[in-house]
Design an enzyme around this catalytic site. Sequence first.
Site, mmCIF file in Angstrom:
data_model
loop_
_atom_site.group_PDB
_atom_site.id
_atom_site.type_symbol
_atom_site.label_atom_id
_atom_site.label_comp_id
_atom_site.label_asym_id
_atom_site.label_seq_id
_atom_site.Cartn_x
_atom_site.Cartn_y
_atom_site.Cartn_z
ATOM 1 C CE LYS A 13 -0.189 0.498 5.301
ATOM 2 N NZ LYS A 13 -1.131 -0.453 6.381
ATOM 3 N NE ARG A 36 -4.430 0.958 12.137
ATOM 4 C CZ ARG A 36 -3.413 1.292 11.172
ATOM 5 N NH1 ARG A 36 -2.737 1.650 10.810
ATOM 6 N NH2 ARG A 36 -3.153 -0.390 11.108
HETATM 7 C C1 LIG Z 1 -0.066 -0.190 6.742
HETATM 8 C C2 LIG Z 1 -0.193 -1.747 7.646
HETATM 9 C C3 LIG Z 1 1.056 -2.447 7.659
HETATM 10 C C4 LIG Z 1 2.252 -2.521 7.177
HETATM 11 O O1 LIG Z 1 3.246 -1.383 7.798
HETATM 12 P P1 LIG Z 1 4.623 -1.215 7.639
HETATM 13 O O2 LIG Z 1 4.953 0.180 8.798
HETATM 14 O O3 LIG Z 1 4.677 -0.405 6.090
HETATM 15 O O4 LIG Z 1 5.671 -2.073 7.302
HETATM 16 C C5 LIG Z 1 1.135 -3.615 8.300
HETATM 17 N N1 LIG Z 1 -0.303 -4.321 9.317
HETATM 18 C C6 LIG Z 1 -1.283 -3.929 8.837
HETATM 19 C C7 LIG Z 1 -2.580 -3.535 9.712
HETATM 20 C C8 LIG Z 1 -1.463 -1.923 8.891
HETATM 21 O O5 LIG Z 1 -2.857 -1.106 8.119
#
Ligand SMILES: *Cc1c(COP(=O)(O)O)cnc(C)c1O
Length: 363
Positions: A39, A134
Amino acid sequence: MVKQIYPRVEINLQYLKENVAAVVEKCKPFGIDIAGVIKGTTGIPECAKMFAEGGAKLIASSRLEQIEDAIDCGIDLPMLLLRVPMLSELPEVVRLCDVSLNSEVSVLKALNEEAAKQNKMHKVILMADLGDLREGFWDKDEMVDVAVMVENELKNLELGGVGTNLGCYGSIEATADKLDELVAIAERIEGKIGRQLEYISGGATTSLPRIINHDMPKRINLLRVGEGILLARDLDVFYGYDMSWMHQDTYTLKAEVIEVKDKPSHPVGKISIDAFGHTPEYVDRGIRKRALLGIGKVDYGSIDEIFPKDKGVEVIGASSDHTILDIEDAERDLKPGDIVSFGINYASIVYLTNCKNVQIVFV
Ligand SMILES: *Cc1c(COP(=O)(O)O)cnc(C)c1O
């Protein structure tokens, strides 16, 4: 269609692949697989492919359209939905994803029904909120009960395991203690269902320090990593870890100079508000040479998140479509048509790769 060459983000796909492989190799001795999180780079299929080729075991995103693109470009790894699903998107979740993270009983029941309707088995990982506040179950007794319900009653769902996310909202560190809490929840569930869970997913990039420091709880076996692969900046800049084993220049922003003039550094006239309704502090440094770039906040978010590569170049301000550089002390003599390069971080990569007038170029 208008054909523009700048601004552009250049992506070194070989570096990206090597970064994926480096993290995969680093985690392997600990029995940990990597879900490659696409993402941050807006799911650009060429980048998603590097996650697959570099050895990620799953491809993960918070957004379904990115997962669909990854499938369409031929990646045949299991697809993981990171954002706990909206009720309204469940048909697409079941259609596109093999696994999803979940935290709501009502959604799990509806997901089960949708999976039955599509004649599929869908795997779920239940999220525990360990204090970052969250997503995830706060009440861990409820979480264990829901896990047992998924296992025994929701026939089209497979209880894939448990997970947590830390460091995204509440800035909570993924300490060994926090991850031990997750393992304890997993083991309570395992005690009740009489089998081992497939996944205990101990977080994102912010959990990589546990690997680096060799204090990752043994049973954690899946991390979901985005930033730590794409940019490998945060652990270095914010936590002081040596990330020299990673490419930190996989992404480069390039923008074009459209004006160069000597001007006062303090605005001239009655000061009110800028294009975004604020009144910044303007420091009077006398007459300075400045350059204007054909890129603005619409493209990258905030000037604090782009880092000029030229020595002596300073970003002093921006509006939607313009960025203003102080180049009085620049080592290069800039003129209109010249290109200025920047390093970027997570806060700017997400905007830049999402922006339709920023060209994506693979190098
Ligand atoms: C965005 C996200 C990640 C990845 O996060 P990074 O900091 O880019 O490694 C992992 N788990 C969830 C639930 C996320 O929303």
